[in-house]
Design a protein around this motif. Structure first.
Motif, PDB file in Angstrom:
ATOM      1  N   GLU A  99       0.661  -6.125   2.619  1.00 30.46           N
ATOM      2  CA  GLU A  99       0.985  -6.048   1.191  1.00 30.46           C
ATOM      3  C   GLU A  99      -0.014  -6.859   0.372  1.00 30.46           C
ATOM      4  O   GLU A  99      -0.396  -6.469  -0.736  1.00 30.46           O
ATOM      5  N   LYS A 100      -0.468  -7.977   0.940  1.00 28.99           N
ATOM      6  CA  LYS A 100      -1.440  -8.813   0.240  1.00 28.99           C
ATOM      7  C   LYS A 100      -2.757  -8.085   0.043  1.00 28.99           C
ATOM      8  O   LYS A 100      -3.334  -8.092  -1.054  1.00 28.99           O
ATOM      9  N   ASP A 101      -3.249  -7.433   1.093  1.00 25.71           N
ATOM     10  CA  ASP A 101      -4.506  -6.687   0.976  1.00 25.71           C
ATOM     11  C   ASP A 101      -4.351  -5.517   0.014  1.00 25.71           C
ATOM     12  O   ASP A 101      -5.284  -5.174  -0.724  1.00 25.71           O
ATOM     13  N   ALA A 102      -3.174  -4.890   0.029  1.00 23.10           N
ATOM     14  CA  ALA A 102      -2.932  -3.771  -0.884  1.00 23.10           C
ATOM     15  C   ALA A 102      -2.984  -4.233  -2.340  1.00 23.10           C
ATOM     16  O   ALA A 102      -3.513  -3.527  -3.215  1.00 23.10           O
ATOM     17  N   ALA A 103      -2.454  -5.426  -2.591  1.00 27.68           N
ATOM     18  CA  ALA A 103      -2.453  -5.953  -3.953  1.00 27.68           C
ATOM     19  C   ALA A 103      -3.865  -6.257  -4.441  1.00 27.68           C
ATOM     20  O   ALA A 103      -4.136  -6.233  -5.649  1.00 27.68           O
ATOM     21  N   ASN A 104      -4.762  -6.530  -3.497  1.00 25.86           N
ATOM     22  CA  ASN A 104      -6.145  -6.862  -3.857  1.00 25.86           C
ATOM     23  C   ASN A 104      -7.088  -5.662  -3.804  1.00 25.86           C
ATOM     24  O   ASN A 104      -8.306  -5.822  -3.905  1.00 25.86           O
ATOM     25  N   ALA A 105      -6.539  -4.483  -3.635  1.00 32.83           N
ATOM     26  CA  ALA A 105      -7.379  -3.287  -3.545  1.00 32.83           C
ATOM     27  C   ALA A 105      -8.128  -3.065  -4.852  1.00 32.83           C
ATOM     28  O   ALA A 105      -7.568  -3.234  -5.945  1.00 32.83           O
ATOM     29  N   PRO A 106      -9.401  -2.678  -4.778  1.00 35.44           N
ATOM     30  CA  PRO A 106     -10.174  -2.430  -6.002  1.00 35.44           C
ATOM     31  C   PRO A 106      -9.618  -1.249  -6.778  1.00 35.44           C
ATOM     32  O   PRO A 106      -9.058  -0.311  -6.199  1.00 35.44           O
ATOM     33  N   THR A 107      -9.744  -1.290  -8.074  1.00 31.88           N
ATOM     34  CA  THR A 107      -9.384  -0.139  -8.903  1.00 31.88           C
ATOM     35  C   THR A 107     -10.518   0.880  -8.819  1.00 31.88           C
ATOM     36  O   THR A 107     -11.677   0.531  -8.597  1.00 31.88           O
ATOM     37  N   VAL A 108     -10.175   2.140  -8.987  1.00 27.34           N
ATOM     38  CA  VAL A 108     -11.180   3.203  -8.906  1.00 27.34           C
ATOM     39  C   VAL A 108     -11.272   3.899 -10.258  1.00 27.34           C
ATOM     40  O   VAL A 108     -10.329   3.858 -11.061  1.00 27.34           O
ATOM     41  N   PRO A 109     -12.387   4.553 -10.538  1.00 22.48           N
ATOM     42  CA  PRO A 109     -12.530   5.274 -11.807  1.00 22.48           C
ATOM     43  C   PRO A 109     -11.465   6.355 -11.948  1.00 22.48           C
ATOM     44  O   PRO A 109     -10.976   6.901 -10.948  1.00 22.48           O
ATOM     45  N   GLU A 110     -11.106   6.661 -13.179  1.00 22.33           N
ATOM     46  CA  GLU A 110     -10.091   7.675 -13.445  1.00 22.33           C
ATOM     47  C   GLU A 110     -10.513   9.006 -12.843  1.00 22.33           C
ATOM     48  O   GLU A 110     -11.660   9.422 -12.928  1.00 22.33           O
ATOM     49  N   GLY A 111      -9.551   9.670 -12.197  1.00 26.60           N
ATOM     50  CA  GLY A 111      -9.836  10.959 -11.583  1.00 26.60           C
ATOM     51  C   GLY A 111     -10.145  10.875 -10.101  1.00 26.60           C
ATOM     52  O   GLY A 111     -10.141  11.895  -9.405  1.00 26.60           O
ATOM     53  N   GLU A 112     -10.415   9.673  -9.583  1.00 19.58           N
ATOM     54  CA  GLU A 112     -10.696   9.507  -8.164  1.00 19.58           C
ATOM     55  C   GLU A 112      -9.433   9.052  -7.427  1.00 19.58           C
ATOM     56  O   GLU A 112      -8.525   8.479  -8.017  1.00 19.58           O
ATOM     57  N   ASP A 113      -9.396   9.332  -6.131  1.00 19.60           N
ATOM     58  CA  ASP A 113      -8.245   8.951  -5.318  1.00 19.60           C
ATOM     59  C   ASP A 113      -8.147   7.438  -5.187  1.00 19.60           C
ATOM     60  O   ASP A 113      -9.159   6.756  -4.990  1.00 19.60           O
ATOM     61  N   GLN A 114      -6.915   6.929  -5.295  1.00 20.23           N
ATOM     62  CA  GLN A 114      -6.687   5.507  -5.093  1.00 20.23           C
ATOM     63  C   GLN A 114      -6.927   5.145  -3.627  1.00 20.23           C
ATOM     64  O   GLN A 114      -6.776   5.969  -2.729  1.00 20.23           O
ATOM     65  N   TYR A 115      -7.292   3.903  -3.382  1.00 22.30           N
ATOM     66  CA  TYR A 115      -7.538   3.459  -2.009  1.00 22.30           C
ATOM     67  C   TYR A 115      -6.252   3.282  -1.209  1.00 22.30           C
ATOM     68  O   TYR A 115      -6.257   3.406   0.017  1.00 22.30           O
ATOM     69  N   VAL A 116      -5.149   2.967  -1.891  1.00 19.08           N
ATOM     70  CA  VAL A 116      -3.914   2.633  -1.187  1.00 19.08           C
ATOM     71  C   VAL A 116      -2.781   3.564  -1.618  1.00 19.08           C
ATOM     72  O   VAL A 116      -2.537   3.748  -2.810  1.00 19.08           O
ATOM     73  N   ASN A 117      -2.119   4.141  -0.635  1.00 14.39           N
ATOM     74  CA  ASN A 117      -0.919   4.945  -0.874  1.00 14.39           C
ATOM     75  C   ASN A 117       0.291   4.175  -0.350  1.00 14.39           C
ATOM     76  O   ASN A 117       0.258   3.650   0.769  1.00 14.39           O
ATOM     77  N   GLU A 118       1.346   4.138  -1.136  1.00 14.97           N
ATOM     78  CA  GLU A 118       2.596   3.539  -0.671  1.00 14.97           C
ATOM     79  C   GLU A 118       3.460   4.646  -0.074  1.00 14.97           C
ATOM     80  O   GLU A 118       3.692   5.670  -0.708  1.00 14.97           O
ATOM     81  N   MET A 119       3.933   4.424   1.143  1.00 15.50           N
ATOM     82  CA  MET A 119       4.759   5.427   1.820  1.00 15.50           C
ATOM     83  C   MET A 119       5.993   4.747   2.396  1.00 15.50           C
ATOM     84  O   MET A 119       5.903   3.671   2.982  1.00 15.50           O
ATOM     85  N   TYR A 120       7.156   5.402   2.218  1.00 14.64           N
ATOM     86  CA  TYR A 120       8.403   4.868   2.758  1.00 14.64           C
ATOM     87  C   TYR A 120       8.835   5.788   3.889  1.00 14.64           C
ATOM     88  O   TYR A 120       9.251   6.925   3.666  1.00 14.64           O
ATOM     89  N   LEU A 121       8.681   5.304   5.124  1.00 20.46           N
ATOM     90  CA  LEU A 121       8.917   6.123   6.297  1.00 20.46           C
ATOM     91  C   LEU A 121       9.828   5.399   7.278  1.00 20.46           C
ATOM     92  O   LEU A 121       9.582   4.242   7.625  1.00 20.46           O
ATOM     93  N   MET A 122      10.873   6.080   7.705  1.00 18.37           N
ATOM     94  CA  MET A 122      11.791   5.542   8.701  1.00 18.37           C
ATOM     95  C   MET A 122      12.342   4.181   8.301  1.00 18.37           C
ATOM     96  O   MET A 122      12.467   3.270   9.113  1.00 18.37           O
ATOM     97  N   GLY A 123      12.640   4.029   7.017  1.00 15.73           N
ATOM     98  CA  GLY A 123      13.208   2.785   6.531  1.00 15.73           C
ATOM     99  C   GLY A 123      12.222   1.658   6.359  1.00 15.73           C
ATOM    100  O   GLY A 123      12.616   0.520   6.121  1.00 15.73           O
ATOM    101  N   THR A 124      10.951   1.955   6.471  1.00 16.54           N
ATOM    102  CA  THR A 124       9.911   0.922   6.364  1.00 16.54           C
ATOM    103  C   THR A 124       8.881   1.318   5.315  1.00 16.54           C
ATOM    104  O   THR A 124       8.454   2.469   5.267  1.00 16.54           O
ATOM    105  N   LYS A 125       8.481   0.361   4.500  1.00 14.32           N
ATOM    106  CA  LYS A 125       7.466   0.615   3.492  1.00 14.32           C
ATOM    107  C   LYS A 125       6.097   0.279   4.050  1.00 14.32           C
ATOM    108  O   LYS A 125       5.882  -0.802   4.596  1.00 14.32           O
TER     109      LYS A 125
END
Length: 477
Positions: free
Chosen positions: A235-261
């Motif tokens: 979660e710490k590394d995700a919070a420090n992920a660089p922002t990307v220019p508008e229109g480009e894919d974000q570096y981090v996706n949040e997924m909730y799977l099997m009761g775990t984020k």
């Protein structure tokens, strides 16, 4: 008193019942109530027959009559089209289709080969559609989602050409299919989706979903047009992920799977799939001879509607010179504005436990099998990135006229590029992604699940999402 006792010893059975009827009544009423309650209670299966919590057990019992859901996923890749049909129970566990856990059928070429004929592109999927419909029960077809995910090959045709092909495919599904289809389910996957689905697929099959991110595996998927890297980060590394220019894919996706984020780092490198990377390597030498082409070949390479000069130098292929060209094609020296980059100035996700076990798929497996350093009949193989370099040394010393006998499993159209492909794969892993040359990695084609082998491809992840989003089971992903 003795006489009275003697008379009672000869009382009849009916006399005794009459004498103790009140006691018997008190005892019998609770017993009868307990019997009625037990009779009315639903039967319970033995614990070993029940599919337990999704994250803990995936045991399948054929005696369980659970409701079934199907999903049909078309993978429209740059090198061919494939259809996957999956069946799930209400716990989102895979259920066999016949003797296998999925229907998997493929055809060549891919949709991008029909750039000027959208109808022919759509018709190329018709036989796959027929096979899919044949295994889904007729009463469940209207409830069964069918999705088509086109990948990098179609992206490179441009918006107009790809849109015409996708519309023709939508019409095919609408008028020739009994499945549940929506226009938005026929689309070009962005790299983030493709990489995320692949990560979900492999970790689902390994039984890792629901565990800590550090217990999951990272994935590198080398397709024809693009390569994706995906792995779970803190979660710490995700919070420090660089922002990307508008229109480009974000570096981090949040997924909730099997009761775990999970915080999933994912990036897709367009133009760096195996087939597309050949054009990048040929661009470096432009109209000159290329040190990655086998001796004796003088021709051209066609990809994405364009043609590139592909001719060997007089002395043939050379591994050191080829490595230099491949590294230039990767643009590893591009400006990195982040703390750590892979290549092309792209953030690498920060590394960590989610990357310590890497599963490497698709063309990595295929070329390794064709080069002969893994068994093509085994679903997985443990190798090291350095093994690709060792195989490349042998390939780059080969002349085209000898290549067919040395590499009998390589398609003739790929023979001139066997040195180039192996050099590129080694450079991608070690120089591009920064893996240790002797780090053990897993080449994967299929994964064992419930005593069956399942294709380790992104469509299963897409199917899990489709079933969950339609509420056709009791588990959300």
């Amino acid at each position: 008193m003795i006489k009275r006792l003697h008379n009672r010893q000869h009382d009849s059975f009916s006399d005794k019942i009459q004498r103790y009827r009140s006691v018997l009544l008190v005892i019998s009423i609770p017993v009868m109530l307990i019997a009625v309650v037990l009779l009315l209670m639903p039967g319970r299966a033995a614990p070993s027959d029940v599919a337990m919590d999704y994250g803990l057990s995936r045991k399948f019992s054929p005696n369980l009559k659970l409701s079934k859901s199907y999903a049909v996923i078309f993978d429209a890749g740059s090198s061919g089209s494939r259809v996957h049909v999956y069946c799930f129970d209400q716990n989102l566990d895979l259920v066999p289709i016949g003797k296998d856990l999925e229907l998997f059928v493929q055809t060549k070429p891919g949709l991008s080969a029909y750039a000027s004929d959208p109808q022919a592109a759509a018709n190329s999927l018709a036989s796959l559609l027929d096979k899919a419909q044949s295994v889904v029960p007729q009463d469940l077809r209207p409830k069964t989602p069918v999705k088509v995910g086109a990948t990098a090959g179609l992206r490179q045709l441009g918006v107009d050409a790809s849109d015409r092909i996708l519309q023709a495919v939508r019409d095919l599904l609408k008028y020739k299919s009994a499945f549940k289809s929506k226009p938005e389910w026929v689309t070009v996957l962005d790299g983030s989706q493709e990489g995320s689905y692949q990560w979900v697929t492999i970790n689902y099959l390994l039984g890792n979903l629901g565990k800590k991110y550090s217990n999951t595996v990272g994935v590198v998927d080398l397709g024809g047009g693009s390569v994706q890297m995906a792995y779970a980060i803190s979660e710490k590394d995700a919070a420090n992920a660089p922002t990307v220019p508008e229109g480009e894919d974000q570096y981090v996706n949040e997924m909730y799977l099997m009761g775990t984020k999970y915080y999933l780092y994912v990036h897709s490198y367009l133009h760096y799939g195996l087939l597309a990377a050949r054009t990048e390597i040929l661009k470096v030498t432009k109209d000159s001879d290329n040190p990655c082409i086998l001796a004796g070949y003088d021709g051209s390479y066609k990809y994405g509607g364009q043609e590139y000069k592909a001719s060997a130098s007089p002395s043939g292929s050379n591994i050191e010179e080829c490595q230099s060209v491949a590294i230039k094609a990767l643009k590893v020296n591009d400006t990195c504005t982040h703390m750590q980059c892979t290549f092309g100035g792209v953030w690498n996700g920060g590394g960590g436990d989610g990357q310590k076990n890497m599963f490497v798929a698709s063309f990595f497996f295929d070329r390794a099998a064709e080069a002969g350093f893994i068994d093509q009949n085994e679903p997985v193989a443990k190798v090291r990135p350095g093994d690709f370099e060792s195989a490349a040394k042998r390939a780059c010393q080969t002349k085209l006229e000898d290549a067919k006998s040395i590499y009998p499993r390589v398609d003739e159209s790929n023979l001139p590029y066997i040195c180039m492909d192996l050099v590129y794969q080694h450079a991608l892993l070690v120089v591009g992604f920064g893996l240790d040359p002797w780090q053990e990695i897993t080449l994967v084609k299929q994964i064992k699940y419930q005593n069956s082998l399942v294709e380790a491809a992104w469509p299963l992840g897409s199917a899990i999402e489709a079933i969950s989003s339609l509420g056709l089971n009791q588990v959300s992903a």
